[in-house]
Design an enzyme around this catalytic site. Sequence first.
Site, PDB file in Angstrom:
ATOM      1  N   ASP A  89      -4.240  -7.961   1.343  1.00 13.58           N
ATOM      2  CA  ASP A  89      -4.970  -9.124   0.829  1.00 13.58           C
ATOM      3  C   ASP A  89      -5.945  -9.587   1.908  1.00 13.58           C
ATOM      4  O   ASP A  89      -6.109  -8.935   2.937  1.00 13.58           O
ATOM      5  CB  ASP A  89      -3.998 -10.235   0.399  1.00 13.58           C
ATOM      6  CG  ASP A  89      -3.405 -10.954   1.608  1.00 13.58           C
ATOM      7  OD1 ASP A  89      -3.518 -10.433   2.733  1.00 13.58           O
ATOM      8  OD2 ASP A  89      -2.854 -12.052   1.425  1.00 13.58           O
ATOM      9  N   LYS A 105      -3.598  -3.819  -5.211  1.00 18.47           N
ATOM     10  CA  LYS A 105      -2.884  -4.828  -4.410  1.00 18.47           C
ATOM     11  C   LYS A 105      -1.724  -5.421  -5.214  1.00 18.47           C
ATOM     12  O   LYS A 105      -0.599  -5.535  -4.731  1.00 18.47           O
ATOM     13  CB  LYS A 105      -3.859  -5.934  -3.997  1.00 18.47           C
ATOM     14  CG  LYS A 105      -3.250  -6.929  -3.049  1.00 18.47           C
ATOM     15  CD  LYS A 105      -4.158  -8.112  -2.827  1.00 18.47           C
ATOM     16  CE  LYS A 105      -4.037  -9.086  -3.979  1.00 18.47           C
ATOM     17  NZ  LYS A 105      -4.862 -10.279  -3.833  1.00 18.47           N
TER      18      LYS A 105
END
Length: 231
Positions: free
Chosen positions: A138, A120
């Site tokens: 997320d 991420k």
Amino acid sequence: MNAATMRRVLDTIAEMFPDARCELNHSNPFELLIAVILSAQCTDETVNKVTATLFKKYRTPEDYLSVTQEELENDIRRIGLYRNKAANIRKMCAILLEKHGGKVPEDWEELVRLPGVGRKTANVVVSNAFGVPAIAVDTHVERVAKRLGIAGPDASPLDVERRLMKLVPRGEWTMTHHRLIFFGRYHCKAKNPACDVCPLIDLCKEGKARMKGTVRGKKDEKARKEAHLTK
Ligand code: SF4
């Protein structure tokens, strides 16, 4: 979800959040990398409060290595997991100096090798600092994708990322990431999504169930189970 429905989702969130952007304050790739590492399990608002002073004191990888671990911990202690994060930042800075001339690498594979940097974080950095299309998943992106049926309820963040990469045109990946975060943060919130005014409710099973009152919160669910056990 098919491509036409996804197009409608993209156009709708674009209309709702035309100016969606990275909300972590930064002025260069290095600051962005530090801010994203700090943001794990922490709100952008808290990270911005901390980095407002942190980035004045620490400008280069050398700066983070010129203080003790304790001093850095103290400077970021308002942030969750600050001990781990301080250790990772110092290890990461040492590697930047050793292998990358003190610069943040643009290569995704090199980024994920750095301590404290996962998929991420690397996606956020390559897309926002270097203009490489990427969709970082997320908590907001994952929740919204699942509620809208873009991904199944049990999909992992990587499954969600792959699904979005398949359905969203490559040139729109980065902006879609920002818009899904804004949509999740300000409209389709975890606890109280604004289903009653949602322009996507006609294609959202979750929203329809919520409006009928058939989606229970965790508390309701616990109370229901307890009631059942005491019967
Ligand atoms: Fe989120 Fe509700 Fe809209 Fe569905 S209808 S996307 S749950 S706000």
